[in-house]
Design a protein around this motif. Sequence first.
Motif, PDB file in Angstrom:
ATOM      1  N   LYS A 267      68.373  21.611  35.978  1.00 37.47           N
ATOM      2  CA  LYS A 267      68.253  20.811  36.920  1.00 37.47           C
ATOM      3  C   LYS A 267      66.938  20.101  36.612  1.00 37.47           C
ATOM      4  O   LYS A 267      66.680  18.760  36.623  1.00 37.47           O
ATOM      5  CB  LYS A 267      68.719  21.042  38.271  1.00 37.47           C
ATOM      6  N   ARG A 268      65.706  21.006  36.785  1.00 34.28           N
ATOM      7  CA  ARG A 268      64.508  20.640  36.618  1.00 34.28           C
ATOM      8  C   ARG A 268      63.986  19.841  35.472  1.00 34.28           C
ATOM      9  O   ARG A 268      63.421  18.796  35.656  1.00 34.28           O
ATOM     10  CB  ARG A 268      63.519  21.770  36.788  1.00 34.28           C
ATOM     11  N   LEU A 269      64.476  20.135  34.242  1.00 36.35           N
ATOM     12  CA  LEU A 269      64.253  19.926  32.930  1.00 36.35           C
ATOM     13  C   LEU A 269      64.848  18.374  33.189  1.00 36.35           C
ATOM     14  O   LEU A 269      64.130  17.501  32.670  1.00 36.35           O
ATOM     15  CB  LEU A 269      64.978  20.407  31.770  1.00 36.35           C
TER      16      LEU A 269
ATOM     17  N   GLU B 249      65.658  16.361  35.688  1.00 37.75           N
ATOM     18  CA  GLU B 249      64.861  15.504  36.503  1.00 37.75           C
ATOM     19  C   GLU B 249      63.802  15.064  35.973  1.00 37.75           C
ATOM     20  O   GLU B 249      63.023  13.739  36.050  1.00 37.75           O
ATOM     21  CB  GLU B 249      64.347  16.429  37.636  1.00 37.75           C
ATOM     22  N   HIS B 250      62.979  15.748  34.988  1.00 38.59           N
ATOM     23  CA  HIS B 250      61.704  15.056  34.246  1.00 38.59           C
ATOM     24  C   HIS B 250      62.049  14.580  33.063  1.00 38.59           C
ATOM     25  O   HIS B 250      61.105  14.390  32.155  1.00 38.59           O
ATOM     26  CB  HIS B 250      60.733  16.495  34.252  1.00 38.59           C
ATOM     27  N   GLY B 251      63.325  14.500  32.649  1.00 45.79           N
ATOM     28  CA  GLY B 251      63.530  13.822  31.219  1.00 45.79           C
ATOM     29  C   GLY B 251      63.277  14.706  30.103  1.00 45.79           C
ATOM     30  O   GLY B 251      63.349  14.120  29.078  1.00 45.79           O
ATOM     31  N   TYR B 252      63.558  15.910  30.304  1.00 42.53           N
ATOM     32  CA  TYR B 252      63.530  16.712  29.087  1.00 42.53           C
ATOM     33  C   TYR B 252      65.118  17.242  28.787  1.00 42.53           C
ATOM     34  O   TYR B 252      65.669  17.491  29.895  1.00 42.53           O
ATOM     35  CB  TYR B 252      62.789  17.873  29.364  1.00 42.53           C
TER      36      TYR B 252
ATOM     37  N   VAL C  82      55.844  22.750  28.575  1.00 44.65           N
ATOM     38  CA  VAL C  82      56.635  22.009  29.322  1.00 44.65           C
ATOM     39  C   VAL C  82      56.967  22.535  30.693  1.00 44.65           C
ATOM     40  O   VAL C  82      56.806  21.650  31.725  1.00 44.65           O
ATOM     41  CB  VAL C  82      57.949  21.686  28.443  1.00 44.65           C
TER      42      VAL C  82
ATOM     43  N   LYS D  23      54.139  22.335  33.009  1.00 46.04           N
ATOM     44  CA  LYS D  23      53.937  21.006  33.330  1.00 46.04           C
ATOM     45  C   LYS D  23      54.884  20.646  34.668  1.00 46.04           C
ATOM     46  O   LYS D  23      54.455  19.851  35.555  1.00 46.04           O
ATOM     47  CB  LYS D  23      54.201  20.048  32.243  1.00 46.04           C
ATOM     48  N   ILE D  24      56.007  21.069  34.593  1.00 47.96           N
ATOM     49  CA  ILE D  24      57.058  20.437  35.455  1.00 47.96           C
ATOM     50  C   ILE D  24      57.345  21.634  36.446  1.00 47.96           C
ATOM     51  O   ILE D  24      58.143  21.545  37.469  1.00 47.96           O
ATOM     52  CB  ILE D  24      58.505  20.209  34.953  1.00 47.96           C
TER      53      ILE D  24
END
Lengths: 140, 140
Positions: free
Chosen positions: A11-13, A15-18, A61, A64-65
């Motif tokens: 989900k977190r990935l 959310e950050h466009g990864y 990455v 960073k997130i």
Amino acid sequence: MTADDLTLFKKRLAEHGYQVTKAREATFKLLVSAEPQTIREILVKAQGVVDRVSVYRNVGVFEKIGLIHRVHIGWKYKLELSDEFVGHHHHLSCLKCGRVIDIEDEKHIDDFIKEVSAKFGFEPRRHQFEVDGYCKDCRS
Amino acid sequence: MTADDLTLFKKRLAEHGYQVTKAREATFKLLVSAEPQTIREILVKAQGVVDRVSVYRNVGVFEKIGLIHRVHIGWKYKLELSDEFVGHHHHLSCLKCGRVIDIEDEKHIDDFIKEVSAKFGFEPRRHQFEVDGYCKDCRS
DNA sequence: TTCAATTTGCAATTATGTTGCAAATTGGAG
DNA sequence: CTCCAATTTGCAACATAATTGCAAATTGAA
């Protein structure tokens, strides 16, 4: 690690466009497998599975997130899952055997941060607290 | 730096059986010239004056005998004079401009260390506390 | 299934820190 | 002040950690 952890990770990935890739999932699982651990330990485990460079890049990455963060234990840094996975805590680190004891505290530390931030007009985002010394078994 | 600082520096070296050399004095003065600073900054300033290797070696010596210590600010470590030169303190570190604000505290932190050390039979030797965030000028 | 965008792995490069050793420096003895 | 053993320095080489460019592979959305 729980299924929830993995879901949150994805989900977190997103959310950050990864993208969610095999390399990222594998690297995350290595991070979860023991902690905190050094990048070196992770690289060893990643041998033949994920390339060195990708590990470095993805650890970057993740940092960073906010999925993981670095903790400085003694000289080296180690990587640890962020608070949403393991809960906020600090460390007692043994100078002799290297053992790391997790400790909790919100009262003393948070009070202090509030107090001093107000004083300097500072907006706190992260904090780190670490105590080095000798554990019960290593003190002479 | 004061003359006293230099005297104390020489005294500590002698106490530990180390010679007072030009390279060491020059390196110490570089350390004092700004702080905390990265080893990289020191190496740049040392160009043509003291060799890389000697800087590394002497920084190691200074650390060993407690003249300086490393503080972890953000990612990198920086070198800072020990408490007997600059007094015990902690840091607020700005994530945007890099400014470091020194803060004092003995009450909250020391109380907490005592409490938690007693709980785990831990013998504390050093501690570090750092808050990252945004300083007055950088918060939006 | 198709395809643009992202990500990966490799090779090469840069950055950071360490080691061996001959030559220079230091500090104490005379 | 001079001499000398021990320490320290600087150089070159080495070791380890981290980053970059780029072609090939993978991803996810249409």
